[in-house]
Write a protein that holds these residues in place. Structure first.
Motif, PDB file in Angstrom:
ATOM      1  N   MET A  33       0.818  -1.214   0.000  1.00  0.00           N
ATOM      2  CA  MET A  33       0.000   0.000   0.000  1.00  0.00           C
ATOM      3  C   MET A  33       0.855   1.270   0.000  1.00  0.00           C
ATOM      4  O   MET A  33       0.484   2.265  -0.597  1.00  0.00           O
ATOM      5  N   LEU A  34       2.008   1.238   0.680  1.00  0.00           N
ATOM      6  CA  LEU A  34       2.816   2.446   0.856  1.00  0.00           C
ATOM      7  C   LEU A  34       3.933   2.600  -0.177  1.00  0.00           C
ATOM      8  O   LEU A  34       4.508   3.676  -0.306  1.00  0.00           O
ATOM      9  N   ASN A  35       4.266   1.543  -0.882  1.00  0.00           N
ATOM     10  CA  ASN A  35       5.198   1.546  -2.012  1.00  0.00           C
ATOM     11  C   ASN A  35       6.687   1.671  -1.679  1.00  0.00           C
ATOM     12  O   ASN A  35       7.513   1.247  -2.469  1.00  0.00           O
ATOM     13  N   THR A  36       7.073   2.293  -0.567  1.00  0.00           N
ATOM     14  CA  THR A  36       8.498   2.401  -0.244  1.00  0.00           C
ATOM     15  C   THR A  36       8.721   2.060   1.223  1.00  0.00           C
ATOM     16  O   THR A  36       7.853   2.263   2.066  1.00  0.00           O
ATOM     17  N   ARG A  37       9.915   1.551   1.515  1.00  0.00           N
ATOM     18  CA  ARG A  37      10.265   1.235   2.914  1.00  0.00           C
ATOM     19  C   ARG A  37      10.293   2.510   3.760  1.00  0.00           C
ATOM     20  O   ARG A  37       9.960   2.475   4.941  1.00  0.00           O
ATOM     21  N   ASN A  38      10.695   3.632   3.177  1.00  0.00           N
ATOM     22  CA  ASN A  38      10.739   4.887   3.921  1.00  0.00           C
ATOM     23  C   ASN A  38       9.339   5.279   4.404  1.00  0.00           C
ATOM     24  O   ASN A  38       9.162   5.630   5.569  1.00  0.00           O
ATOM     25  N   LYS A  39       8.350   5.222   3.522  1.00  0.00           N
ATOM     26  CA  LYS A  39       6.976   5.545   3.916  1.00  0.00           C
ATOM     27  C   LYS A  39       6.462   4.553   4.951  1.00  0.00           C
ATOM     28  O   LYS A  39       5.773   4.924   5.903  1.00  0.00           O
ATOM     29  N   GLU A  40       6.814   3.296   4.774  1.00  0.00           N
ATOM     30  CA  GLU A  40       6.408   2.260   5.717  1.00  0.00           C
ATOM     31  C   GLU A  40       6.992   2.550   7.109  1.00  0.00           C
ATOM     32  O   GLU A  40       6.286   2.493   8.117  1.00  0.00           O
ATOM     33  N   THR A  41       8.269   2.914   7.155  1.00  0.00           N
ATOM     34  CA  THR A  41       8.934   3.235   8.421  1.00  0.00           C
ATOM     35  C   THR A  41       8.324   4.467   9.065  1.00  0.00           C
ATOM     36  O   THR A  41       8.069   4.486  10.280  1.00  0.00           O
ATOM     37  N   GLN A  42       8.064   5.503   8.282  1.00  0.00           N
ATOM     38  CA  GLN A  42       7.466   6.723   8.819  1.00  0.00           C
ATOM     39  C   GLN A  42       6.083   6.444   9.403  1.00  0.00           C
ATOM     40  O   GLN A  42       5.742   6.944  10.481  1.00  0.00           O
ATOM     41  N   PHE A  43       5.290   5.659   8.714  1.00  0.00           N
ATOM     42  CA  PHE A  43       3.945   5.333   9.192  1.00  0.00           C
ATOM     43  C   PHE A  43       4.020   4.546  10.493  1.00  0.00           C
ATOM     44  O   PHE A  43       3.278   4.802  11.433  1.00  0.00           O
ATOM     45  N   MET A  44       4.950   3.597  10.571  1.00  0.00           N
ATOM     46  CA  MET A  44       5.135   2.817  11.790  1.00  0.00           C
ATOM     47  C   MET A  44       5.540   3.719  12.956  1.00  0.00           C
ATOM     48  O   MET A  44       5.020   3.588  14.056  1.00  0.00           O
ATOM     49  N   GLU A  45       6.437   4.671  12.701  1.00  0.00           N
ATOM     50  CA  GLU A  45       6.868   5.598  13.746  1.00  0.00           C
ATOM     51  C   GLU A  45       5.703   6.447  14.244  1.00  0.00           C
ATOM     52  O   GLU A  45       5.578   6.690  15.448  1.00  0.00           O
ATOM     53  N   VAL A  46       4.850   6.914  13.357  1.00  0.00           N
ATOM     54  CA  VAL A  46       3.673   7.689  13.764  1.00  0.00           C
ATOM     55  C   VAL A  46       2.746   6.829  14.619  1.00  0.00           C
ATOM     56  O   VAL A  46       2.241   7.278  15.657  1.00  0.00           O
ATOM     57  N   CYS A  47       2.539   5.599  14.218  1.00  0.00           N
ATOM     58  CA  CYS A  47       1.691   4.693  15.010  1.00  0.00           C
ATOM     59  C   CYS A  47       2.262   4.477  16.407  1.00  0.00           C
ATOM     60  O   CYS A  47       1.519   4.482  17.397  1.00  0.00           O
ATOM     61  N   LEU A  48       3.563   4.288  16.510  1.00  0.00           N
ATOM     62  CA  LEU A  48       4.178   4.070  17.809  1.00  0.00           C
ATOM     63  C   LEU A  48       4.085   5.319  18.680  1.00  0.00           C
ATOM     64  O   LEU A  48       3.833   5.226  19.888  1.00  0.00           O
ATOM     65  N   ARG A  49       4.284   6.501  18.075  1.00  0.00           N
ATOM     66  CA  ARG A  49       4.197   7.758  18.846  1.00  0.00           C
ATOM     67  C   ARG A  49       2.792   8.021  19.352  1.00  0.00           C
ATOM     68  O   ARG A  49       2.600   8.519  20.457  1.00  0.00           O
ATOM     69  N   THR A  50       1.798   7.721  18.536  1.00  0.00           N
ATOM     70  CA  THR A  50       0.413   8.055  18.893  1.00  0.00           C
ATOM     71  C   THR A  50      -0.322   6.905  19.580  1.00  0.00           C
ATOM     72  O   THR A  50      -1.411   7.105  20.092  1.00  0.00           O
ATOM     73  N   GLN A  51       0.287   5.759  19.603  1.00  0.00           N
ATOM     74  CA  GLN A  51      -0.290   4.556  20.203  1.00  0.00           C
ATOM     75  C   GLN A  51      -1.672   4.284  19.691  1.00  0.00           C
ATOM     76  O   GLN A  51      -2.581   3.890  20.353  1.00  0.00           O
TER      77      GLN A  51
END
Length: 51
Positions: A33-51
């Motif tokens: 869905m996100l097409n790049t590992r960078n976008k995937e990593t950024q999305f994961m970081e946002v999820c972890l920050r916002t729980q």
């Protein structure tokens, strides 16, 4: 906080299982869905920050 990690061969039902069991309670992060590992990593970081 909870993470569920699906790994396996393509077309083995991972997305269907997610949809049937976790769609209402968990966020799906998928390279498809996100097409790049960078976008995937950024999305994961946002999820972890916002729980």
């Amino acid at each position: 906080m909870q993470a569920i990690i699906f790994c396996g061969l393509q077309a083995t039902g991972k997305t269907t299982f997610y949809r049937d069991h976790f769609l209402k309670t968990h966020i799906r992060i998928s390279l498809d869905m996100l097409n790049t590992r960078n976008k995937e990593t950024q999305f994961m970081e946002v999820c972890l920050r916002t729980q």
